[in-house]
Design an enzyme around this catalytic site. Structure first.
Site, PDB file in Angstrom:
ATOM      1  N   ASP A   8       0.884  -1.161   0.000  1.00 48.29           N
ATOM      2  CA  ASP A   8       0.000   0.000   0.000  1.00 48.29           C
ATOM      3  C   ASP A   8       0.929   1.220   0.000  1.00 48.29           C
ATOM      4  O   ASP A   8       2.103   1.113   0.352  1.00 48.29           O
ATOM      5  CB  ASP A   8      -0.869  -0.060   1.262  1.00 48.29           C
ATOM      6  CG  ASP A   8      -1.654   1.211   1.475  1.00 48.29           C
ATOM      7  OD1 ASP A   8      -2.238   1.727   0.499  1.00 48.29           O
ATOM      8  OD2 ASP A   8      -1.689   1.689   2.630  1.00 48.29           O
ATOM      9  N   ASP A  10       0.145   5.144   0.945  1.00 48.50           N
ATOM     10  CA  ASP A  10       0.070   6.116   2.048  1.00 48.50           C
ATOM     11  C   ASP A  10       0.073   5.423   3.413  1.00 48.50           C
ATOM     12  O   ASP A  10      -0.741   4.541   3.676  1.00 48.50           O
ATOM     13  CB  ASP A  10      -1.175   6.997   1.895  1.00 48.50           C
ATOM     14  CG  ASP A  10      -1.188   7.738   0.556  1.00 48.50           C
ATOM     15  OD1 ASP A  10      -0.108   7.965  -0.010  1.00 48.50           O
ATOM     16  OD2 ASP A  10      -2.291   8.088   0.086  1.00 48.50           O
TER      17      ASP A  10
HETATM   18 MG   LIG Z   1      -2.598   3.375   3.544  1.00 45.28          MG
END
Ligand SMILES: [Mg+2]
Ligand SMILES: [Zn+2]
Length: 161
Positions: A8, A10
């Site tokens: 992922d 962020d």
């Molecule tokens: Mg995230």
């Protein structure tokens, strides 16, 4: 077959700021990322980003700005001796339109698995939201949940053992 390490974005690769990363200045790479990903790269993993960027559908920022961030991320990693094989993003948001790619959907990961001949049993994903783990598991790989901005070296070492 290849091994895949999926991340992922962020809160995992760059600082989570509690909002969409709308401008380039807010895209700050987490310092432990270089060491952790280099270790995977040196052990033969292909490395991928799997990110929801619904702010694009909401017109909070453009694809051009997103590409600037991703180009920067790639260049910084190349300086540290490794690179991402591909960065997948979903630009959609259910407020404006539905799609099949948005996590927890697993299509972005499944695309990478098919395109790069990835061995699922040797592959994993790290995320800071439950939907990342769901996405990973539905694609048939291991999913690890971390706190936002947390160092994930323990996961890397576990997978390398
Ligand atoms: Mg995230
Ligand atoms: Zn989508």
């Amino acid at each position: 077959m290849n091994k895949g390490a999926f991340f992922d974005r962020d809160g995992v690769l760059n600082y989570e700021i509690g909002d969409y990363i709308k401008q380039f200045q807010d895209f700050k790479i987490l310092p432990h990322v270089y060491n952790n990903l280099k270790k995977l790269y040196d052990n033969g993993y292909l490395i991928f980003v799997i990110t929801n960027q619904g702010g694009i559908a909401k017109k909070q920022y453009s694809k051009k700005t997103l590409n600037e961030m991703h180009d920067f991320l790639q260049q910084e990693c190349i300086k540290h001796g490794f690179e991402f094989t591909e960065m997948y993003f979903c630009p959609h948001h259910p407020e404006t339109s539905n799609c099949l790619c948005r996590k927890p959907g697993s299509i972005m990961v499944e695309k990478a698995i098919a395109k790069y001949n990835i061995n699922k049993e040797k592959s994993f994903m790290v995320g800071d939201k439950e939907r990342d783990v769901t996405c990973a598991n539905d694609a048939g790989i291991r999913g690890y949940l971390i706190e936002a901005n947390e160092d994930f070296i323990d996961i890397v070492n576990k997978e390398l053992n």
